[in-house]
Scaffold this motif. Sequence first.
Motif, PDB file in Angstrom:
ATOM      1  N   SER A 222      30.420  57.065  -7.619  1.00 48.13           N
ATOM      2  CA  SER A 222      29.802  57.667  -6.143  1.00 48.13           C
ATOM      3  C   SER A 222      30.610  56.972  -5.522  1.00 48.13           C
ATOM      4  O   SER A 222      31.489  57.701  -4.359  1.00 48.13           O
ATOM      5  CB  SER A 222      28.381  57.341  -6.261  1.00 48.13           C
ATOM      6  OG  SER A 222      27.179  57.989  -6.672  1.00 48.13           O
ATOM      7  N   GLU A 223      31.492  56.041  -5.660  1.00 48.98           N
ATOM      8  CA  GLU A 223      31.988  54.628  -4.839  1.00 48.98           C
ATOM      9  C   GLU A 223      33.577  55.886  -4.599  1.00 48.98           C
ATOM     10  O   GLU A 223      34.287  56.078  -3.698  1.00 48.98           O
ATOM     11  CB  GLU A 223      32.878  53.770  -4.688  1.00 48.98           C
ATOM     12  CG  GLU A 223      32.793  53.127  -3.283  1.00 48.98           C
ATOM     13  CD  GLU A 223      32.021  52.558  -1.847  1.00 48.98           C
ATOM     14  OE1 GLU A 223      32.760  52.327  -1.315  1.00 48.98           O
ATOM     15  OE2 GLU A 223      31.390  53.220  -1.884  1.00 48.98           O
ATOM     16  N   LEU A 224      33.320  56.384  -5.709  1.00 50.59           N
ATOM     17  CA  LEU A 224      34.941  56.798  -5.937  1.00 50.59           C
ATOM     18  C   LEU A 224      35.125  58.310  -5.281  1.00 50.59           C
ATOM     19  O   LEU A 224      36.361  58.153  -5.266  1.00 50.59           O
ATOM     20  CB  LEU A 224      35.913  56.695  -7.103  1.00 50.59           C
ATOM     21  CG  LEU A 224      36.002  55.323  -8.134  1.00 50.59           C
ATOM     22  CD1 LEU A 224      36.484  55.153  -9.546  1.00 50.59           C
ATOM     23  CD2 LEU A 224      37.415  55.306  -7.514  1.00 50.59           C
ATOM     24  N   THR A 225      34.616  58.540  -5.402  1.00 44.82           N
ATOM     25  CA  THR A 225      34.657  59.946  -4.587  1.00 44.82           C
ATOM     26  C   THR A 225      34.762  59.989  -3.611  1.00 44.82           C
ATOM     27  O   THR A 225      34.876  61.014  -2.993  1.00 44.82           O
ATOM     28  CB  THR A 225      33.126  60.577  -5.633  1.00 44.82           C
ATOM     29  OG1 THR A 225      32.576  61.160  -6.708  1.00 44.82           O
ATOM     30  CG2 THR A 225      32.624  62.365  -5.049  1.00 44.82           C
ATOM     31  N   ARG A 226      33.427  58.965  -3.142  1.00 43.51           N
ATOM     32  CA  ARG A 226      33.451  58.816  -1.709  1.00 43.51           C
ATOM     33  C   ARG A 226      35.309  58.572  -0.634  1.00 43.51           C
ATOM     34  O   ARG A 226      35.197  59.447  -0.323  1.00 43.51           O
ATOM     35  CB  ARG A 226      32.436  57.312  -0.563  1.00 43.51           C
ATOM     36  CG  ARG A 226      32.549  57.902   0.345  1.00 43.51           C
ATOM     37  CD  ARG A 226      31.077  56.321   1.026  1.00 43.51           C
ATOM     38  NE  ARG A 226      32.305  55.065   1.201  1.00 43.51           N
ATOM     39  CZ  ARG A 226      32.736  54.452   1.253  1.00 43.51           C
ATOM     40  NH1 ARG A 226      33.536  55.124   2.441  1.00 43.51           N
ATOM     41  NH2 ARG A 226      33.886  53.294   1.567  1.00 43.51           N
ATOM     42  N   TRP A 227      35.558  58.085  -1.390  1.00 45.32           N
ATOM     43  CA  TRP A 227      37.048  57.727  -1.410  1.00 45.32           C
ATOM     44  C   TRP A 227      38.160  58.813  -1.542  1.00 45.32           C
ATOM     45  O   TRP A 227      38.690  59.164  -0.863  1.00 45.32           O
ATOM     46  CB  TRP A 227      37.501  56.446  -2.330  1.00 45.32           C
ATOM     47  CG  TRP A 227      37.272  54.857  -1.743  1.00 45.32           C
ATOM     48  CD1 TRP A 227      36.566  54.492  -1.679  1.00 45.32           C
ATOM     49  CD2 TRP A 227      38.549  54.206  -0.986  1.00 45.32           C
ATOM     50  NE1 TRP A 227      36.383  53.080  -1.327  1.00 45.32           N
ATOM     51  CE2 TRP A 227      37.478  53.344  -0.979  1.00 45.32           C
ATOM     52  CE3 TRP A 227      39.563  54.706  -0.027  1.00 45.32           C
ATOM     53  CZ2 TRP A 227      38.245  52.182   0.016  1.00 45.32           C
ATOM     54  CZ3 TRP A 227      39.898  53.869   0.279  1.00 45.32           C
ATOM     55  CH2 TRP A 227      39.606  52.648   0.268  1.00 45.32           C
ATOM     56  N   ASP A 228      37.348  59.801  -3.028  1.00 43.42           N
ATOM     57  CA  ASP A 228      38.247  60.647  -2.890  1.00 43.42           C
ATOM     58  C   ASP A 228      38.229  62.443  -1.209  1.00 43.42           C
ATOM     59  O   ASP A 228      38.518  62.305  -1.075  1.00 43.42           O
ATOM     60  CB  ASP A 228      38.165  61.980  -3.822  1.00 43.42           C
ATOM     61  CG  ASP A 228      38.810  60.804  -5.699  1.00 43.42           C
ATOM     62  OD1 ASP A 228      39.702  60.321  -4.864  1.00 43.42           O
ATOM     63  OD2 ASP A 228      37.999  61.106  -5.982  1.00 43.42           O
ATOM     64  N   ARG A 229      36.925  61.856  -0.959  1.00 37.53           N
ATOM     65  CA  ARG A 229      36.683  62.503   0.524  1.00 37.53           C
ATOM     66  C   ARG A 229      37.550  62.260   1.640  1.00 37.53           C
ATOM     67  O   ARG A 229      38.374  63.150   1.656  1.00 37.53           O
ATOM     68  CB  ARG A 229      35.149  62.690   0.096  1.00 37.53           C
ATOM     69  CG  ARG A 229      35.013  64.301   1.366  1.00 37.53           C
ATOM     70  CD  ARG A 229      32.607  63.752   1.400  1.00 37.53           C
ATOM     71  NE  ARG A 229      32.596  64.353  -0.168  1.00 37.53           N
ATOM     72  CZ  ARG A 229      31.310  63.259  -0.735  1.00 37.53           C
ATOM     73  NH1 ARG A 229      31.382  62.237  -0.194  1.00 37.53           N
ATOM     74  NH2 ARG A 229      31.302  63.150  -1.917  1.00 37.53           N
ATOM     75  N   ILE A 230      37.296  61.205   1.741  1.00 43.75           N
ATOM     76  CA  ILE A 230      37.957  60.556   2.669  1.00 43.75           C
ATOM     77  C   ILE A 230      39.198  60.791   2.777  1.00 43.75           C
ATOM     78  O   ILE A 230      40.452  61.009   4.095  1.00 43.75           O
ATOM     79  CB  ILE A 230      38.092  58.966   2.697  1.00 43.75           C
ATOM     80  CG1 ILE A 230      36.575  58.418   2.916  1.00 43.75           C
ATOM     81  CG2 ILE A 230      38.746  58.117   3.170  1.00 43.75           C
ATOM     82  CD1 ILE A 230      35.913  56.901   2.928  1.00 43.75           C
ATOM     83  N   HIS A 231      39.614  60.064   0.926  1.00 43.49           N
ATOM     84  CA  HIS A 231      41.670  60.654   1.395  1.00 43.49           C
ATOM     85  C   HIS A 231      41.690  62.251   1.789  1.00 43.49           C
ATOM     86  O   HIS A 231      42.636  62.602   2.431  1.00 43.49           O
ATOM     87  CB  HIS A 231      41.985  60.133  -0.099  1.00 43.49           C
ATOM     88  CG  HIS A 231      41.500  58.616   0.305  1.00 43.49           C
ATOM     89  ND1 HIS A 231      41.180  58.287   0.759  1.00 43.49           N
ATOM     90  CD2 HIS A 231      42.908  57.986   0.065  1.00 43.49           C
ATOM     91  CE1 HIS A 231      41.680  56.384   0.929  1.00 43.49           C
ATOM     92  NE2 HIS A 231      42.757  56.758   0.380  1.00 43.49           N
ATOM     93  N   VAL A 232      40.938  63.025   1.043  1.00 37.23           N
ATOM     94  CA  VAL A 232      41.242  64.473   1.183  1.00 37.23           C
ATOM     95  C   VAL A 232      41.071  65.144   2.498  1.00 37.23           C
ATOM     96  O   VAL A 232      42.198  65.679   3.153  1.00 37.23           O
ATOM     97  CB  VAL A 232      40.091  65.223   0.247  1.00 37.23           C
ATOM     98  CG1 VAL A 232      40.046  67.154   0.327  1.00 37.23           C
ATOM     99  CG2 VAL A 232      40.821  65.185  -1.894  1.00 37.23           C
ATOM    100  N   GLU A 233      40.087  64.718   3.302  1.00 34.91           N
ATOM    101  CA  GLU A 233      39.453  64.482   4.586  1.00 34.91           C
ATOM    102  C   GLU A 233      40.992  64.092   5.599  1.00 34.91           C
ATOM    103  O   GLU A 233      41.614  65.212   6.294  1.00 34.91           O
ATOM    104  CB  GLU A 233      38.778  64.457   4.800  1.00 34.91           C
ATOM    105  CG  GLU A 233      37.274  64.570   4.922  1.00 34.91           C
ATOM    106  CD  GLU A 233      36.055  64.131   4.912  1.00 34.91           C
ATOM    107  OE1 GLU A 233      36.110  63.437   5.881  1.00 34.91           O
ATOM    108  OE2 GLU A 233      35.122  64.903   4.573  1.00 34.91           O
ATOM    109  N   ALA A 234      41.669  63.497   4.856  1.00 36.83           N
ATOM    110  CA  ALA A 234      43.056  62.759   5.660  1.00 36.83           C
ATOM    111  C   ALA A 234      43.765  63.587   5.633  1.00 36.83           C
ATOM    112  O   ALA A 234      44.863  63.921   6.346  1.00 36.83           O
ATOM    113  CB  ALA A 234      43.097  60.575   5.606  1.00 36.83           C
TER     114      ALA A 234
END
Length: 170
Positions: A145-157
Motif C-alpha cells: 500500500s505504501e509503495l502504491t502511494r509512493w508510485d501515485r506521488i511520483h506519477v503525479e509529479a
Amino acid sequence: MSSAQENHTEQSPGLQSDLDLLHEIFLFRGLDYDCMKLLALLAKRVQYIAGDRLMVEGEEDDNCYLLVSGAIGVCYHSNEQKVELKDYGAGDFFGGGSLLSRMTRLYTLEAKTGAVVLVISREQFQKVVHQYPNSLERVVKNYFSELTRWDRIHVEALGKEKTVSGVSLL
C-alpha cells in the motif's frame, strides 16, 4: 558493516514508549496489541554519535530503523560524488522492506547529530511472525500500500513536469 554497529550504546527507556512509537509506523498498522507488544520487546534502542552510519549504500543488511531523536542524513553516490539528499528527524522510518527480504541499500543513512534509533532485525521480525502468523499478511499488505502511494506521488509529479515542460516523460 556500518560503523554504527561497532560504536553504539543501547538504552532501555520502556516498553510503552517503544510501543507508542511503533504504532505510528505504516508498516505495522492493523497489527494486534499482543503482536505489537512482542515487536516492541524485541526491538533495540541504539544510540548513535554524529558520523555513525546506520546503513551503507551498496551493502545488504537485515534491519529497519525508526528515528526516535536526533537527525539522520540520507546520501548516495553519483559519478563518485556524494549527493546529500535530505535530513530526517524523530518519527522517520527507514528500511522496512528488509524485514521481508534481504535488500541492497540504495543510499547511506548517517547520523548528523547524536541520535537514538529503534532497530528491528529481520530475525526479530520473524520471531513475531512465527508467534503471530497473520501479522505477515498485514505487513506485506501495508508495505505494498505504501509503495502504491509512493508510485501515485511520483506519477503525479511526472504528470506536472510533463505539463510544465511540454515533453512527455512517461
